[in-house]
Structure formats: structure tokens, C-alpha cells
Scaffold this motif. Sequence first.
Motif, PDB file in Angstrom:
ATOM      1  N   GLY A  80       0.795  -1.226   0.000  1.00 49.45           N
ATOM      2  CA  GLY A  80       0.000   0.000   0.000  1.00 49.45           C
ATOM      3  C   GLY A  80       0.823   1.269   0.000  1.00 49.45           C
ATOM      4  N   GLY A  81       2.155   1.149  -0.015  1.00 55.45           N
ATOM      5  CA  GLY A  81       3.003   2.346  -0.028  1.00 55.45           C
ATOM      6  C   GLY A  81       2.832   3.132  -1.316  1.00 55.45           C
ATOM      7  N   VAL A  82       2.815   4.465  -1.200  1.00 56.47           N
ATOM      8  CA  VAL A  82       2.676   5.320  -2.378  1.00 56.47           C
ATOM      9  C   VAL A  82       4.069   5.567  -2.945  1.00 56.47           C
ATOM     10  N   ILE A  83       4.312   5.087  -4.174  1.00 51.84           N
ATOM     11  CA  ILE A  83       5.635   5.259  -4.786  1.00 51.84           C
ATOM     12  C   ILE A  83       5.767   6.666  -5.348  1.00 51.84           C
ATOM     13  N   ALA A  84       4.697   7.167  -5.909  1.00 51.32           N
ATOM     14  CA  ALA A  84       4.731   8.527  -6.430  1.00 51.32           C
ATOM     15  C   ALA A  84       3.319   9.083  -6.430  1.00 51.32           C
ATOM     16  N   MET A  85       3.223  10.375  -6.168  1.00 49.80           N
ATOM     17  CA  MET A  85       1.946  11.074  -6.266  1.00 49.80           C
ATOM     18  C   MET A  85       2.264  12.461  -6.802  1.00 49.80           C
ATOM     19  N   VAL A  86       1.857  12.689  -8.043  1.00 49.54           N
ATOM     20  CA  VAL A  86       2.213  13.941  -8.708  1.00 49.54           C
ATOM     21  C   VAL A  86       0.937  14.617  -9.166  1.00 49.54           C
ATOM     22  N   SER A  87       0.871  15.911  -8.939  1.00 50.62           N
ATOM     23  CA  SER A  87      -0.214  16.704  -9.480  1.00 50.62           C
ATOM     24  C   SER A  87       0.435  17.816 -10.288  1.00 50.62           C
ATOM     25  N   SER A  88       0.024  17.931 -11.533  1.00 51.70           N
ATOM     26  CA  SER A  88       0.662  18.888 -12.428  1.00 51.70           C
ATOM     27  C   SER A  88      -0.361  19.917 -12.896  1.00 51.70           C
ATOM     28  N   LEU A 123     -15.650  -2.355  -3.202  1.00 51.71           N
ATOM     29  CA  LEU A 123     -14.305  -2.032  -3.664  1.00 51.71           C
ATOM     30  C   LEU A 123     -13.854  -0.647  -3.184  1.00 51.71           C
ATOM     31  N   GLY A 124     -14.727   0.020  -2.443  1.00 56.54           N
ATOM     32  CA  GLY A 124     -14.343   1.301  -1.862  1.00 56.54           C
ATOM     33  C   GLY A 124     -14.588   2.488  -2.762  1.00 56.54           C
ATOM     34  N   PHE A 125     -15.314   2.308  -3.853  1.00 56.37           N
ATOM     35  CA  PHE A 125     -15.640   3.471  -4.691  1.00 56.37           C
ATOM     36  C   PHE A 125     -16.620   4.364  -3.934  1.00 56.37           C
ATOM     37  N   GLY A 126     -16.405   5.671  -4.067  1.00 52.45           N
ATOM     38  CA  GLY A 126     -17.295   6.617  -3.382  1.00 52.45           C
ATOM     39  C   GLY A 126     -16.924   6.834  -1.928  1.00 52.45           C
ATOM     40  N   ARG A 127     -15.824   6.211  -1.490  1.00 52.07           N
ATOM     41  CA  ARG A 127     -15.346   6.435  -0.122  1.00 52.07           C
ATOM     42  C   ARG A 127     -13.866   6.795  -0.184  1.00 52.07           C
ATOM     43  N   ARG A 128     -13.369   7.429   0.886  1.00 51.71           N
ATOM     44  CA  ARG A 128     -11.949   7.768   0.939  1.00 51.71           C
ATOM     45  C   ARG A 128     -11.137   6.484   1.127  1.00 51.71           C
ATOM     46  N   THR A 129      -9.934   6.470   0.562  1.00 50.75           N
ATOM     47  CA  THR A 129      -9.091   5.292   0.746  1.00 50.75           C
ATOM     48  C   THR A 129      -8.499   5.275   2.147  1.00 50.75           C
ATOM     49  N   GLY A 130      -8.464   6.446   2.813  1.00 54.62           N
ATOM     50  CA  GLY A 130      -7.892   6.528   4.150  1.00 54.62           C
ATOM     51  C   GLY A 130      -6.402   6.790   4.133  1.00 54.62           C
ATOM     52  N   GLU A 186      16.463   4.976  16.687  1.00 51.36           N
ATOM     53  CA  GLU A 186      15.766   3.754  16.284  1.00 51.36           C
ATOM     54  C   GLU A 186      14.773   4.051  15.161  1.00 51.36           C
ATOM     55  N   ARG A 187      14.753   3.195  14.160  1.00 52.39           N
ATOM     56  CA  ARG A 187      13.871   3.383  13.015  1.00 52.39           C
ATOM     57  C   ARG A 187      12.607   2.557  13.229  1.00 52.39           C
ATOM     58  N   VAL A 188      11.452   3.235  13.261  1.00 52.67           N
ATOM     59  CA  VAL A 188      10.193   2.527  13.480  1.00 52.67           C
ATOM     60  C   VAL A 188       9.462   2.433  12.151  1.00 52.67           C
ATOM     61  N   PRO A 189       9.463   1.253  11.510  1.00 53.37           N
ATOM     62  CA  PRO A 189       8.814   1.149  10.206  1.00 53.37           C
ATOM     63  C   PRO A 189       7.300   1.136  10.341  1.00 53.37           C
ATOM     64  N   VAL A 190       6.624   1.593   9.288  1.00 50.62           N
ATOM     65  CA  VAL A 190       5.161   1.573   9.255  1.00 50.62           C
ATOM     66  C   VAL A 190       4.738   0.358   8.451  1.00 50.62           C
ATOM     67  N   ALA A 191       3.942  -0.512   9.049  1.00 48.06           N
ATOM     68  CA  ALA A 191       3.502  -1.706   8.346  1.00 48.06           C
ATOM     69  C   ALA A 191       2.281  -1.373   7.512  1.00 48.06           C
ATOM     70  N   GLY A 192       2.188  -1.966   6.316  1.00 42.56           N
ATOM     71  CA  GLY A 192       0.998  -1.787   5.491  1.00 42.56           C
ATOM     72  C   GLY A 192      -0.208  -2.331   6.233  1.00 42.56           C
ATOM     73  N   GLU A 193      -1.292  -1.549   6.225  1.00 46.05           N
ATOM     74  CA  GLU A 193      -2.451  -1.923   7.020  1.00 46.05           C
ATOM     75  C   GLU A 193      -3.519  -2.525   6.113  1.00 46.05           C
ATOM     76  N   VAL A 194      -3.974  -3.732   6.443  1.00 49.41           N
ATOM     77  CA  VAL A 194      -5.059  -4.343   5.678  1.00 49.41           C
ATOM     78  C   VAL A 194      -6.365  -3.898   6.292  1.00 49.41           C
ATOM     79  N   THR A 195      -7.216  -3.225   5.483  1.00 48.24           N
ATOM     80  CA  THR A 195      -8.437  -2.661   6.060  1.00 48.24           C
ATOM     81  C   THR A 195      -9.688  -3.406   5.634  1.00 48.24           C
ATOM     82  N   GLY A 196      -9.543  -4.389   4.746  1.00 51.63           N
ATOM     83  CA  GLY A 196     -10.753  -5.097   4.349  1.00 51.63           C
ATOM     84  C   GLY A 196     -10.447  -6.192   3.338  1.00 51.63           C
ATOM     85  N   PHE A 197     -11.480  -6.903   2.989  1.00 49.33           N
ATOM     86  CA  PHE A 197     -11.302  -8.015   2.059  1.00 49.33           C
ATOM     87  C   PHE A 197     -12.582  -8.175   1.251  1.00 49.33           C
TER      88      PHE A 197
END
Lengths: 619, 386
Positions: free
Chosen positions: A279-287, A407-414, A494-505
Motif C-alpha cells: 500500500g506504499g505510495v511510490i509517487a503522487m504527482v499533481s501537475s 471495492l471502496g468506490f465513493g469512499r476515501r481510501t484513508g 531507532e527506526r520505526v517502520p510503518v507496516a501496510g495496514e489491511v483494512t478489508g477483504f
Amino acid sequence: MPESALGEGSEIARTHRRLWVLVVVMLIGFGLLLGRMYQLQIGEHERFRTLADDNRQAFVPIAPHRGQIFDVRGEALARNVRTYTLELDPAQVKDVEGTIARLSEVVRIEESDHKRFLRQMRDQRGLGSVVIRQHLSDEEVARFVAKKFAFPGVEVQARLIREYPQAEVTAHVVGYLGRINAQEQERLEAEGLTGIYRGTESIGKEGVEAQYERLLHGTPGWELLEVNAAGRAVRLLGRQEAVRGRDLVLTIDARLQRFVLEAFAGRRGAFVALDPRDGGVIAMVSSPSFDPNLFLGGLTQADWERLALSDDKPLFNRALRGTYPPGSTFKPFMAMLGLASGSRQPGQRFDRQGMFEYSGVRLYDRKRNCQSGVDLHRALAFSCNVYFYSLGNELGIDAISAFMEQLGFGRRTGIDLPGEAAGVLPSREWKRQRFNQANQQQWFGGETLSTAIGQGYNAYTPLKMAHALSILVNGGVIRKPHVLAASIDPLTGERVPVAGEVTGFVKLDPAHVDAVLRAMVDGARVGTSARAFAGAAYSLGGKTGTAQVFSLQGRKYDPDATDEDLLDHSWFIAFAPAEEPRIVAAIIVENGGPGGRTAAPLMRQIFDYHFSVAGGKEK
Amino acid sequence: MKKAYWIVMIAHAMRRWDFPLIVCVLLLFAAGQVVLMSASPERVETLWGHQALALTALLTAALVPFRWWLRLALPLYLLGVLLLLAVLLFGETTKGATRWLDLGVVRIQPSELMKLAAPMMLAWYFALRRHSLAWWDHVVALMLLAIPAILILKEPDLGTTILVVAAGGFVLFFAGFSWRFIVPLVLVLAVGIGALLVQGDRWCAPGVEWPMLHEYQKQRVCTLLDPHRDPLGKGFHTIQATIAIGSGGAWGKGWREGTQSQLSFVPERHTDFIFAVLAEEFGFFGVALLLSVYTALLLRGAWLAIRSPSWPGMLLGGAVVGTTFVYVFVNVAMVSGMLPVVGVPLPFISYGGTALVTLATGLGLLLSAAAQSAPRGGFSGQRRGI
């Protein structure tokens, strides 16, 4: 003239008596006051003297260093740099205005600097010096130091200020700092945080700077000073060091961001790439983008007008807040529903697909590959509309909106960025609430048809389109997109990594998912985006889309003839490599015309770059 | 001939300038200058202007024959009420209160006029009804007082309302308002304040709502009972002022040596809280001296009112003395934490031209009312019931 009942002159006697009452009351009153003064000034004098002496001690806050922000490869996105500021201590300067007038002959002091100085002096009223000018050049420092003797109470200080070395490249993700305004001050007060913001002027306004304000800010320290009668510090009585804020590492790849922004070449649009595995965002560009450094010293009027009033809306994060009809990029999800609901089988073929008639209206699709023998595979690869008209018509709007909501359409991804737009998933209920008049509140069957091909009321953010595709790629697992990869403890390192969060199935048959994804792979191999991806060194699956900007009301749409701002928006969504996707991306070019013509070639450039230069290989 | 007549008239009227009273005022003016030179030296020159103006107003008001003042009572009162209505309709709003009226040329504060016009009106009314006074005359007088009081309270301006009600109330009191009403009123007030002091902690607990009062009014009263409830907000003023007074001790820290005052811990140190500066720098000794001058001024004033040859003169003169006393008492009590902080200045000391001129004009009225000899037939009440 009637006689008073009391008789002539008796009221004078009474008034005399009462005036004497006043005299007695006044004497008692003055006695009380004198007694109170005796109590305070003689009786409790010792206690009050101690209290007054304590007043001469002052806590001066030491603002913490704000945490810095890095990209996934350790490139700085936001950092603190040392700069020279010119500061004046009002307690030591008698004629503040005159001093500033004389100073302006030595260093340049703009009207805006002067205004900010006066405002800050009023806010601070009391201890500590106030900044007159920031970012002194070496030459200005030298000039001032040579004449310093003429300016008692004025000092040059080395201070840390924020800098965004990537400027436009990561502006929308990283955001920017700004002066704490009245509303934010109220919120800090309500949350009981004013204490840790003493000595701090700035707060995150947008992006990661705002989202992770608490982590970045740190904890202030203090100095306990003894103050003399003139308000000057004479002795240090104690000191507590500040604790700096946490450094943040993002999932963003600044090199890819830069490449994408340059590839857009100023065109309006957005690009979002996610790593489907976590779920990590590799790139987010707005032009087009903007330079967040402009906001740090307070935006100038000219810059503000240029940014806020531009038709291109550079401040607006299209990837996160722009909602657009998805066009044909909606079809893979419709196909998924067709299979999941059992109304379509993968190999089921349909003939006479050139036209669909609905209550007397004929809808045509003249694409050569969409005329007969159209199965799900071909319908997706060649984006055949009639296949989806009839599918949508069979399923009805209720089934469509129920599945798309899963599938989460019409809602925020969070996602962990402020201000995400939810988008619009059309449904009977939505339409009832959206409109006021009864004839508008009703759902029409024709609207189901445009919903089924991603037009009509549908409106989603580019982030949501990439997110939805990553749900398919993950076989139904919903992961929350995030830009924060790790935070670093300032004390221990100390480096505290953020784990990808599973929010649904979402329960999806792997065979169905496979069928849809394979059709998308063929779309890029032989279908609508085949030309754009001819000879690519990697395998991928993709889907083009064209979002209608405006209703043509029966006229034939001609991408070469229509005015640019009426041209349709150009979409492309993709995943790669096809066998084991490591990147899922969505791109939109506003008014770019058909997806296969504009968006797909742009995605090709970006993927080429990603897989050859940037993080295409494993990190 | 005519010119000579006027010179004689004015020379005669100048005998109304009561020497002891004017000396007391000048002593207070001097004290005000000394304290302001410490609290806010850059304002001293303006203060001289205000004091010169105030002194002129006092002396001029004293020259005007008292019966002329009474003739002015009704027009001034009506004008005042009209202006107060105009303030509510078109007034300028600053800091949440609408008190000023912009007439294009000058900005005026009509409530200030009412501090004099209201007691004058009541004195004139009682003079008119002197020989047929009935119980309902007091009711009428109460209503005449209530109209401006309510208009000023709506601005809102609690401090001025208190002073206007006090001024009118004194006229009522001297005119013979029945003890049967005064005693219960004083008792209710005393019991209320006493109960608050005992039950304060429970009533001031958060979430407890008081009937008829706003939350901020509850906070004000509660902060008074225990300023430490809100040490960084409203209570800060009272705490710092009390520290200033207490730390001054018997002899004070010396002129311009008060740490509380000089380091800006005392709020509003040149206006409403100027007493704290004086108390810190000159100590109990200085405070006692100041209170002695006030006592002398007010006792002299009360004596002049008692000796006034006309009944309305006694009423109005007494009201001026009583109101000035209320100013002093409320201001000192609030600065030393005995009363809530309401905007009442320390008479003749606090910086502020309008209040100064009003107070001085009041004393001028008192001197006019106390005039011994009455030219042209005197004030024995033969003409128009006066």
C-alpha cells in the motif's frame, strides 16, 4: 399649593439626617479600604514580596528542531537549514521605530518585514527578541557586524529554517509550513497543546507536514532566567534541552516524482503509483505544481495571485482531491462484477455488438474488434461499450453500486494525507439525497448504462483508481495507501517502520480475477494501448479511459476539432510486471483526449523510467 | 453699565469657589501627575491638558447659578436619552461594546453625560413635586432612572451603569426613599455576597448554571472569589495587582522602582489599575495619605451639601459626593481584589480625559448648589416651587 403631609421644612431635616448617614458610610468605607491595605501591605507583606520576587524569574521556551522528511532512498524532501536573521530585543531598545529606520540603511528591510516585525512584537510583548529580517546574505551580515556598535539591542542570530530542496517535485505530498493562525491557535488551546508550541511560530498546513505535525514538532525545552528591572536577562538559573521532532522517511521516490512532473510538461493532470504489496505510495504527482518554499516567509501578494488565481490551479492536489469520471478504466471492475454475479462467463461470446437499443435510443460502437464474437476478454482489451451496456442493463444500478461500494468506490481510501476527496458512487440513494426535486431524485435506466461504462455521475480521484486496481491485483485484499514508510526516534536513532495496514477483504474468485487481469495484459499487448507499449521491456496490464468533460448532445465527438478545454480527460490505469505486480498506477491528463492517445504513452515513458533507472529492481 | 453689572455678578459668583475643596482637587491632580510619570511618562503632557480642561470645567460650572442648572436638567436628560438610543442604533462597536457615537466632527460617549444628567433630572423632579410628595413620586423617579440605566447596561457597560444608578440612587435616598425598601435591599445584597463567599467553591464548579446570568458573568464573580481559579486569564489582573500592593509594604519600593508596575505585570497601569502602582511605589504610607485627601475632599463636599440653601441643591450636591465616594471605593476595592473588575477609574488620578471632566463638572455643580447668597430673591422656593 397643597401642603406636604410632613409639613414645611421637614424634608430638609430628613435630607440633613441622610447626608450625615452618607458621611458615616463614607468613613466606614474608607476604614474598610484602609484595613484591606493594612492587611495586604503590612500583614501579608512578606508573602507578597516573595511573590513579586518570583515574578522576576522568567521561563523562556526553547523551540525544538522540527523533524526532517526524506524520500525512500534518503533524499531530503524537507530539511532545516541554518540562516542568519536580524533580531531586535524591544526591552533593550528605547526608540524601536528610529532604530529600524537607521537599520534599513545598512540592510534591506521591506515593508512586509516591517509589518511582520510589528505584529510579532505585539504578540510576544514581553521577553525575547523579535525577528526583523530573515535570510541575511553574507554580505549583509558583514555590513551589519561592522556597524553593530551603533545598534545596541540588535543582534544577528543563526537560526534554523525550513527548506524544501525538491521544490515543485514533492510539493503536494510533503506540503508546507505556515504561521500559526487564529483558528489553529484555538485548536491548539482546545487540545491543551499551547505549552508545547510556545516559542514556535509555524505549523504544518498541508501534506505530510500537516498530517504528521505531532511527530515532526518535538518537545520544547526552557531556560529559567533571572530578569532585572529593565526586563533584561542577567543570570541563567536552569535549563532543559528541547527534544527534536522525529525524522520521517516516506515511501515516495523523489526521482520518479521528478521524472513524472517533467513528463507532464506543464499539462494539467495527476499520477499516482502504489506498491500493491504493502500500500506504499511510490509517487503522487499533481501537475502543474508549485514551489512550497514560497510559503515559508509568508506568501507575497504577487505569488499568491499567481498561484491561487491561475486557471491551472497549481495548489490543488489533483491526485488526492480531483474527482473525474473514470471512463473506460471502470470496465475492469464492471467485468469483475459480471463474473462474480454469474451473469457472464469468461468465454461467453456475443454477436451483433455494434449497436445497443434502449427505449428507442440507439447507442453505437463502431470499433472493428467489437462487432461480433465479443467475449469478456475482448470487451476489455478493446473496450467494447455494448458488452457493458447490456451487462449493466441486466444487473441494474443496485447491484452495481453495492459491488463497487465493496471495492471502496465513493469512499476515501484513508491515505495518510489531509483533504482526500471521497468521490461519487452513483446509486438510487445517492441521487435521492443529491437532488431536491422529485423528478430529479428518481433513478433512470439510461443512467445505469452510462454508469456501466464509467461516465455519468461517477467521479473518483486518481488515487482511488490506482487503489481499486491494486485491490484486484491483490485478489480482493484492501490495503490502506500510505506515504509514511518509517519514523526515526530522535534520542535513540531507532527506526520505526510503518507496516501496510489491511483494512478489508472483498471475496473474489481467483479464476475471475485472473481472467480480468489477463484481459488487461492483452489490452496493452494487442488492444487499445498496444501501440503505446509496443516493445516494452517489461510485461504489464492496462486499461485506457476517456472521461467525458461535457455532453455533446448528439453531435459527433471529434478529438481534433473540439476546443482544448472541452476535450475529454485522458485516463490510463496499469499494473506491472504482469506476473507479480510491484507497481499499480493511475494517470489522468485533463483534456488530453482519448486515453490511448495521451495517457497511455505518458505511462509508457514513466514505466520505462521506473523499470530501467529508479526502483524497478528490488530495493 | 451693563458691562459693569456682569463684572459684579461674576466677582460675586467667584465667591462660590470653595478654597478647601479646590485645594483637595489640586492635591489629587499633583498625585496623579507623580504616579503617571512613573506608570506612563509619555502621557504626562496630555494629562496636563486634561487637568487644565477639568479645572476650567469645575470653576465654570461653579459660576453658573444653580437655578440655571435646574432649568437645564430636563433638556439635558432628554438629550441624553435620545443620544443613548442613537448609540444603540448607530453606535460604533469596539471590543464587543457599543458606547460611542460618531457625529462626524467628534466622537461622544452619551453615557458619560448621563452620570450628571440623571441625578439632575431627579433633583429637578423632586423640587417640582416638593410640596405634594407622595409615595408614587419615588416610583416615577425610579423609572426616570431606570430608562438610562437599562440603555447603558445594553451597550453593555456595567461600570457606567453602576455609577449612573448610584448617582440617581443617592438623590432618591436623600429625597427620603423609605428605609422599609432600603434595608431589605441592602440585606439581600449582603446575604447574597456572604452566601457566595461561603458556598463559592460548590457554586463555581464547572457545569453549574446560574439562573439569569451568562457563563462569563458567573466566571467573573467566581474569579473574584478565588482569582487562582484562572491565574493566566481574568484572574491574572487581580493577582498581579494584589501582589503589587502587598509587596509595596509600609513605605513602598520608591518612585519608579516598583518591579510589578515597571515590568508590566500590573495591567492597565495608567488607567483603572493606577492605584496599584501608587500602592507599590509609595506603600501603606502613600495609600493612607491618598485616602486622607479623598476623605477631606468628600467630607468638605458633604458639609457644603448640608449647608446648601436649597433642597434640590442638597439632593444633587449629596449625590455628587456620594457618587465620587462610590468611584473611589469600587476602584480601590477592585484593584485590591475585594470586588470584581468593572471599569471604574480612580477619580482625579486615573488617566482619561472624559471621566476627569465629568467628575470635575460634578464638583462644580456641588459648588454652585452650595452657593450661600442667592441673588434675585434667593432659593426659598417661591418661584415655580423651588
